[in-house]
Design an enzyme around this catalytic site. Structure first.
Site, mmCIF file in Angstrom:
data_model
loop_
_atom_site.group_PDB
_atom_site.id
_atom_site.type_symbol
_atom_site.label_atom_id
_atom_site.label_comp_id
_atom_site.label_asym_id
_atom_site.label_seq_id
_atom_site.Cartn_x
_atom_site.Cartn_y
_atom_site.Cartn_z
ATOM 1 N N CYS A 1 0.819 -1.209 0.000
ATOM 2 C CA CYS A 1 0.000 0.000 0.000
ATOM 3 C C CYS A 1 0.855 1.263 0.000
ATOM 4 O O CYS A 1 1.712 1.429 0.871
ATOM 5 C CB CYS A 1 -0.901 -0.036 1.231
ATOM 6 S SG CYS A 1 -1.719 1.517 1.610
ATOM 7 N N TYR B 1 -5.515 6.523 -8.887
ATOM 8 C CA TYR B 1 -6.714 5.740 -8.557
ATOM 9 C C TYR B 1 -7.934 6.271 -9.307
ATOM 10 O O TYR B 1 -8.808 5.508 -9.721
ATOM 11 C CB TYR B 1 -6.978 5.781 -7.045
ATOM 12 C CG TYR B 1 -6.047 4.927 -6.236
ATOM 13 C CD1 TYR B 1 -6.387 3.616 -5.906
ATOM 14 C CD2 TYR B 1 -4.818 5.417 -5.808
ATOM 15 C CE1 TYR B 1 -5.526 2.820 -5.158
ATOM 16 C CE2 TYR B 1 -3.953 4.631 -5.063
ATOM 17 C CZ TYR B 1 -4.310 3.335 -4.743
ATOM 18 O OH TYR B 1 -3.449 2.548 -4.012
ATOM 19 N N VAL C 1 -5.162 0.383 6.052
ATOM 20 C CA VAL C 1 -3.811 0.532 6.572
ATOM 21 C C VAL C 1 -3.214 1.759 5.886
ATOM 22 O O VAL C 1 -3.598 2.082 4.766
ATOM 23 C CB VAL C 1 -2.937 -0.722 6.293
ATOM 24 C CG1 VAL C 1 -3.449 -1.900 7.091
ATOM 25 C CG2 VAL C 1 -2.868 -1.070 4.806
#
Length: 346
Positions: free
Chosen positions: A52, A183, A120
């Protein structure tokens, strides 16, 4: 980060622009403990996934500041289901400190009806097993400004008081158009939404290239939080975003200034040694089933270029300012050798 979704592998809403749910837990860990969570060595556990980019930021900052002894590190595997990230890398699939299989358990321990993204990085209060915060943007700033009593000797000032307005301004553009922009390309639900995000992404990358053509770092002559935030997206660009997210005007390796800048940081202790290319590829290509239904993970790209000379020293700059580089990666926290740029050479 477990991007907002309701079923495993579902990330794209047809006909819509991707909008990130930014409702994170606002609780902060501070020196004065005003939110009920005072800075205290050994009390908290930073839970991350190396895959991530948002979590990678916190790993880098923790290492640069030398907070390894003050805040322990829990590492989730590269994939997750609709419920949450899991500790599948640990023996028995259980975090050895928290005693849980999923980071979701720490969220529900504090908020039994928690209905937002289980994300996270997250910081967990070890004595209670409850999540404290998952506000990734504030988290790293607090590591720099609230945890100073536990910084290593020679720790860099990643958020210098005199430059904060400029750093904040740069980081806002980087987040909107680059960090989140990739994204917005990859999870766009319409051609129009994709093209808007694509144009903004590359317009911003072009402006950053112009800025970095004459200065080694984004703000001032030392590494700051702004560089950490841009780096984690650039490190994933060719391996994931160029193909998987259709950010394909140019590869990073075809943008000379940004490619040299990224290599400069990658070869700086704290950056490349926290980057796990195998986890990165597995996460995006396996988890995003509606973007990649086959779940086939590409073998490439050839990563040897990350280790080549970058020539950025000629611009001057002092990576750590008046400080020093961090020491070797702590035992048990190193990226597996097989997942590094040297090993994954195409």
């Amino acid at each position: 980060m477990a991007d907002e979704h309701t079923t495993a592998g579902s990330y794209v809403t047809p006909g819509s622009e991707f909008t990130r749910d930014m409702r994170y837990i606002p609780t902060r860990i501070t020196a004065d403990g005003r939110d009920g969570y005072p800075v205290e060595a050994g009390r908290y556990r930073l839970v991350v996934a190396r895959a991530c980019p948002w979590a990678n930021r916190s790993i880098i900052v923790r290492r640069l500041l030398g907070l390894e002894d003050a805040i322990s590190l829990g590492v989730c595997g590269p994939t997750h289901d609709a419920r949450s990230w899991t500790f599948d890398l640990d023996p028995g699939g259980v975090d050895p400190v928290l005693g849980i299989e999923r980071i979701q358990d720490a969220y529900l321990a504090r908020f039994p009806d928690y209905d937002r993204g289980i994300t996270v990085p997250a910081i967990v209060d070890v004595p209670t097993g409850q999540v404290v915060t998952n506000d990734f943007a504030q988290m790293t700033l607090d590591l720099s400004t609230e945890w100073t009593a536990f910084h290593r000797d020679g720790a860099p000032d990643l958020y210098p008081q005199a430059r904060r307005d400029e750093i904040d301004e740069v980081m806002l553009g980087v987040f909107r158009d680059v960090n989140n922009g990739v994204y917005r390309c990859g999870f766009a639900g319409s051609q129009e939404a994709y093209e808007r995000a694509y144009d903004r992404l590359f317009a911003r990358l072009d402006r950053l290239s112009e800025r970095l053509a004459t200065q080694r770092y984004l703000v001032g002559d030392t590494i700051t939080e702004a560089d950490v935030r841009l780096f984690t997206t650039l490190a994933r660009f060719d391996a994931v975003y160029h193909g998987h997210f259709k950010c394909n005007r140019s590869r990073l390796t075809e943008m000379p200034v940004l490619w040299a800048y990224a290599r400069d940081l990658f070869q700086t202790p704290g950056f490349g040694d926290t980057t796990d290319f195998q986890h990165i590829k597995e996460h995006y290509y396996v988890v995003h089933e509606d973007v990649n239904p086959s779940r086939i993970v590409p073998k490439g790209p050839d990563l040897r270029g990350w280790l080549t000379p970058h020539g950025r020293e000629q611009l001057g700059g002092r990576p750590f300012g008046d400080g020093t580089p961090p020491g070797p990666v702590r035992p048990g926290e190193a990226v597996p050798a097989a997942h590094t740029a040297a090993a994954m050479a195409g």
